[in-house]
Scaffold this motif. Sequence first.
Motif, PDB file in Angstrom:
ATOM      1  N   HIS A 213       0.526  -1.089   0.413  1.00 40.61           N
ATOM      2  CA  HIS A 213      -0.052  -0.385  -0.004  1.00 40.61           C
ATOM      3  C   HIS A 213       0.746   1.644   0.265  1.00 40.61           C
ATOM      4  CE1 HIS A 213       0.687   0.657   3.870  1.00 40.61           C
ATOM      5  NE2 HIS A 213       0.378  -0.795   4.295  1.00 40.61           N
ATOM      6  N   LYS A 214       0.321   2.287  -0.386  1.00 45.23           N
ATOM      7  CA  LYS A 214       1.339   3.700  -0.441  1.00 45.23           C
ATOM      8  C   LYS A 214       1.491   3.966   1.533  1.00 45.23           C
ATOM      9  CE  LYS A 214      -0.889   5.281  -4.369  1.00 45.23           C
ATOM     10  NZ  LYS A 214      -1.519   6.481  -5.455  1.00 45.23           N
ATOM     11  N   TYR A 215       2.105   4.464   1.094  1.00 43.41           N
ATOM     12  CA  TYR A 215       3.169   4.994   2.280  1.00 43.41           C
ATOM     13  C   TYR A 215       3.098   6.654   2.792  1.00 43.41           C
ATOM     14  CZ  TYR A 215       4.194   0.916   4.556  1.00 43.41           C
ATOM     15  OH  TYR A 215       4.542  -0.401   4.798  1.00 43.41           O
ATOM     16  N   TYR A 227      -5.749   6.662   2.763  1.00 41.34           N
ATOM     17  CA  TYR A 227      -6.341   5.786   3.793  1.00 41.34           C
ATOM     18  C   TYR A 227      -6.928   4.928   2.790  1.00 41.34           C
ATOM     19  CZ  TYR A 227      -5.716   9.052   8.369  1.00 41.34           C
ATOM     20  OH  TYR A 227      -4.960   9.149   9.270  1.00 41.34           O
ATOM     21  N   GLN A 228      -7.600   4.927   1.295  1.00 38.63           N
ATOM     22  CA  GLN A 228      -7.494   4.133   0.665  1.00 38.63           C
ATOM     23  C   GLN A 228      -6.867   3.736  -0.080  1.00 38.63           C
ATOM     24  OE1 GLN A 228     -10.572   5.181  -0.259  1.00 38.63           O
ATOM     25  NE2 GLN A 228     -10.411   2.983  -1.729  1.00 38.63           N
ATOM     26  N   SER A 229      -4.899   3.815  -0.102  1.00 34.60           N
ATOM     27  CA  SER A 229      -4.728   2.872  -0.179  1.00 34.60           C
ATOM     28  C   SER A 229      -4.885   1.518   0.814  1.00 34.60           C
ATOM     29  CB  SER A 229      -3.461   3.449  -0.388  1.00 34.60           C
ATOM     30  OG  SER A 229      -2.142   1.936  -0.950  1.00 34.60           O
ATOM     31  N   ILE A 230      -4.109   2.027   2.170  1.00 30.84           N
ATOM     32  CA  ILE A 230      -4.702   0.887   2.893  1.00 30.84           C
ATOM     33  C   ILE A 230      -5.494   0.227   2.810  1.00 30.84           C
ATOM     34  CG2 ILE A 230      -5.066   1.001   5.843  1.00 30.84           C
ATOM     35  CD1 ILE A 230      -2.833   3.298   5.151  1.00 30.84           C
ATOM     36  N   LEU A 231      -6.824   1.180   2.336  1.00 25.33           N
ATOM     37  CA  LEU A 231      -7.978  -0.059   2.547  1.00 25.33           C
ATOM     38  C   LEU A 231      -8.643  -0.660   1.617  1.00 25.33           C
ATOM     39  CD1 LEU A 231     -10.658   2.835   3.839  1.00 25.33           C
ATOM     40  CD2 LEU A 231     -10.112   0.488   5.078  1.00 25.33           C
ATOM     41  N   LEU A 232      -8.154  -0.541   0.832  1.00 26.49           N
ATOM     42  CA  LEU A 232      -7.759  -1.194  -0.492  1.00 26.49           C
ATOM     43  C   LEU A 232      -6.975  -2.508  -0.504  1.00 26.49           C
ATOM     44  CD1 LEU A 232      -7.973   1.485  -3.327  1.00 26.49           C
ATOM     45  CD2 LEU A 232      -9.377  -0.514  -2.940  1.00 26.49           C
ATOM     46  N   ALA A 233      -5.337  -2.185  -0.209  1.00 20.71           N
ATOM     47  CA  ALA A 233      -4.677  -3.522   0.374  1.00 20.71           C
ATOM     48  C   ALA A 233      -5.718  -3.816   0.985  1.00 20.71           C
ATOM     49  CB  ALA A 233      -3.618  -2.634   1.132  1.00 20.71           C
ATOM     50  N   GLN A 234      -6.118  -3.679   2.494  1.00 15.67           N
ATOM     51  CA  GLN A 234      -7.092  -4.170   3.969  1.00 15.67           C
ATOM     52  C   GLN A 234      -8.102  -5.566   2.603  1.00 15.67           C
ATOM     53  OE1 GLN A 234      -6.749  -5.271   6.600  1.00 15.67           O
ATOM     54  NE2 GLN A 234      -8.649  -6.278   6.054  1.00 15.67           N
ATOM     55  N   PRO A 253      -3.179  -3.990   6.393  1.00 13.22           N
ATOM     56  CA  PRO A 253      -2.534  -2.426   7.189  1.00 13.22           C
ATOM     57  C   PRO A 253      -3.440  -1.523   8.175  1.00 13.22           C
ATOM     58  CG  PRO A 253      -3.560  -3.563   4.659  1.00 13.22           C
ATOM     59  CD  PRO A 253      -3.550  -3.937   5.607  1.00 13.22           C
ATOM     60  N   ILE A 254      -2.249  -1.035   8.316  1.00 16.17           N
ATOM     61  CA  ILE A 254      -1.320  -0.301   8.666  1.00 16.17           C
ATOM     62  C   ILE A 254      -0.853  -1.014  10.139  1.00 16.17           C
ATOM     63  CG2 ILE A 254      -1.595   1.710   9.312  1.00 16.17           C
ATOM     64  CD1 ILE A 254       1.240   3.238   7.634  1.00 16.17           C
ATOM     65  N   SER A 255       0.346  -1.476   9.534  1.00 15.51           N
ATOM     66  CA  SER A 255       0.379  -2.165  10.815  1.00 15.51           C
ATOM     67  C   SER A 255       1.629  -0.857  11.777  1.00 15.51           C
ATOM     68  CB  SER A 255       2.302  -3.205  10.685  1.00 15.51           C
ATOM     69  OG  SER A 255       3.774  -2.362  10.068  1.00 15.51           O
ATOM     70  N   ASP A 256       2.081  -1.111  13.182  1.00 14.99           N
ATOM     71  CA  ASP A 256       2.325   0.137  13.669  1.00 14.99           C
ATOM     72  C   ASP A 256       3.596   0.560  13.007  1.00 14.99           C
ATOM     73  OD1 ASP A 256       3.594  -2.019  14.500  1.00 14.99           O
ATOM     74  OD2 ASP A 256       3.584  -1.853  17.119  1.00 14.99           O
ATOM     75  N   VAL A 257       4.739  -0.564  13.099  1.00 17.03           N
ATOM     76  CA  VAL A 257       6.043  -0.229  11.974  1.00 17.03           C
ATOM     77  C   VAL A 257       6.239   0.809  10.885  1.00 17.03           C
ATOM     78  CG1 VAL A 257       7.860  -1.149  10.660  1.00 17.03           C
ATOM     79  CG2 VAL A 257       7.430  -2.627  12.708  1.00 17.03           C
ATOM     80  N   GLY A 258       4.958   0.952  10.401  1.00 17.64           N
ATOM     81  CA  GLY A 258       4.610   1.181   8.938  1.00 17.64           C
ATOM     82  C   GLY A 258       3.875   2.821   9.351  1.00 17.64           C
ATOM     83  N   ALA A 259       3.611   3.070  10.370  1.00 15.56           N
ATOM     84  CA  ALA A 259       2.731   4.401  10.655  1.00 15.56           C
ATOM     85  C   ALA A 259       4.079   4.889  11.795  1.00 15.56           C
ATOM     86  CB  ALA A 259       1.349   3.909  11.826  1.00 15.56           C
ATOM     87  N   PHE A 260       4.077   4.615  12.783  1.00 14.21           N
ATOM     88  CA  PHE A 260       5.301   5.677  14.029  1.00 14.21           C
ATOM     89  C   PHE A 260       6.174   4.912  13.896  1.00 14.21           C
ATOM     90  CE2 PHE A 260       0.934   3.480  16.392  1.00 14.21           C
ATOM     91  CZ  PHE A 260       0.761   5.173  16.314  1.00 14.21           C
ATOM     92  N   ARG A 261       7.202   3.833  13.217  1.00 13.43           N
ATOM     93  CA  ARG A 261       7.749   4.330  12.986  1.00 13.43           C
ATOM     94  C   ARG A 261       8.961   4.865  11.321  1.00 13.43           C
ATOM     95  NH1 ARG A 261      11.616  -1.917  13.601  1.00 13.43           N
ATOM     96  NH2 ARG A 261      11.116  -1.899  11.262  1.00 13.43           N
ATOM     97  N   SER A 262       8.272   4.432  10.863  1.00 15.86           N
ATOM     98  CA  SER A 262       8.862   4.426   9.602  1.00 15.86           C
ATOM     99  C   SER A 262       8.417   6.476   9.372  1.00 15.86           C
ATOM    100  CB  SER A 262       8.578   4.047   8.546  1.00 15.86           C
ATOM    101  OG  SER A 262       8.606   2.086   8.370  1.00 15.86           O
TER     102      SER A 262
END
Length: 334
Positions: A213-215, A227-234, A253-262
């Motif tokens: 998904h997009k970040y 958000y739309q990309s995350i929903l499509l990935a879901q 998606p989205i994991s805490d790693v992708g959201a917070f760390r990255s």
Amino acid sequence: MSDSKAVISRRSFLTSLTGSALGIQTVFAQSAETHAPKKAQIAITFDLEMSRQYPQRNIFEWDFQKGNLNKETKDYSLKAAEIAKQSSGLIHFFCVGRVLEQKDITWLKSISEMSHPIGNHTYDHVNVWANEPQKTQFRFQRSPWLLGGKSAEEVIRQNIRLTTEAMKQRLGIVPDGFRTPGGSSNALNNRADLQKMLLVEGFKWVSSKYPKHKYSQPKEKPTEEIYQSILLAQQEAQPYVYPTGLIEIPMSPISDVGAFRSGYWKLKYFLKSVELCVQQAIKQGGVFDFLCHPSIMYVEDPKFETIKLICNLVNQEKDKAEIVGVSDIAKRVS
């Protein structure tokens, strides 16, 4: 979609519906069949490991000591388990085997005694896709003598077996499922060898797929497009069966790693994404497999807002959704 055997792919995605009150448009899967969709299954999963750059951004030593859980991580895990239990929910934990080398594991025994399932996450947090032994884990790159001349396959198999044995001896339980350290958008689709290895080791299902998904750019507020990309990935993160018979339960998606760390997201951005995904799963009668790490969450979400949000959303829709362990999701497609 590459996962042609996915249960969700048997449905036709016909209609674009308006999103929740949070204000974005989402695409929900609608069943082409006339009967009502299945009850949504929502899993909350915690990977018990230390995470690089936490609790401070300049920390990387955890890559070599993934199972050396600090007090904050253990306390957060236990409290989250209690909160979920009080809300008629549960958390499915995945334990790195080296955690069980610690002197005091009463906190983890308490979690098990509360009937929260605990799965195998390998002993050293190894990369199961690695083809070279030293590339299976940072620890082995720094201390290659630990490999003892083993091949990558032998390292991975031993890591799985050691964790299973450690759980039997120290917790008195057998692992409830297997999650790969890290995830892949291709999952184990082209790795029949790994599928067969897990089946031989007694696992009926694996959680290895993390859809693309997009970040957002670091420190930027995620746009509606994100958000739309995350929903499509879901919609790609739905369970399916490999040709070998092993069941795949993707991480959502989205994991805490992708959201917070990255992404350096604020908690409110993460909560919005989680809410949208849970709502979508409920509307579709689908699956949402929430992935996070207590070693990150105790810093980013100290008041357990994410766990409380998921439990509240599901409890409000008890006729349409339930919080389950990942093994219950596997039964859906077995």
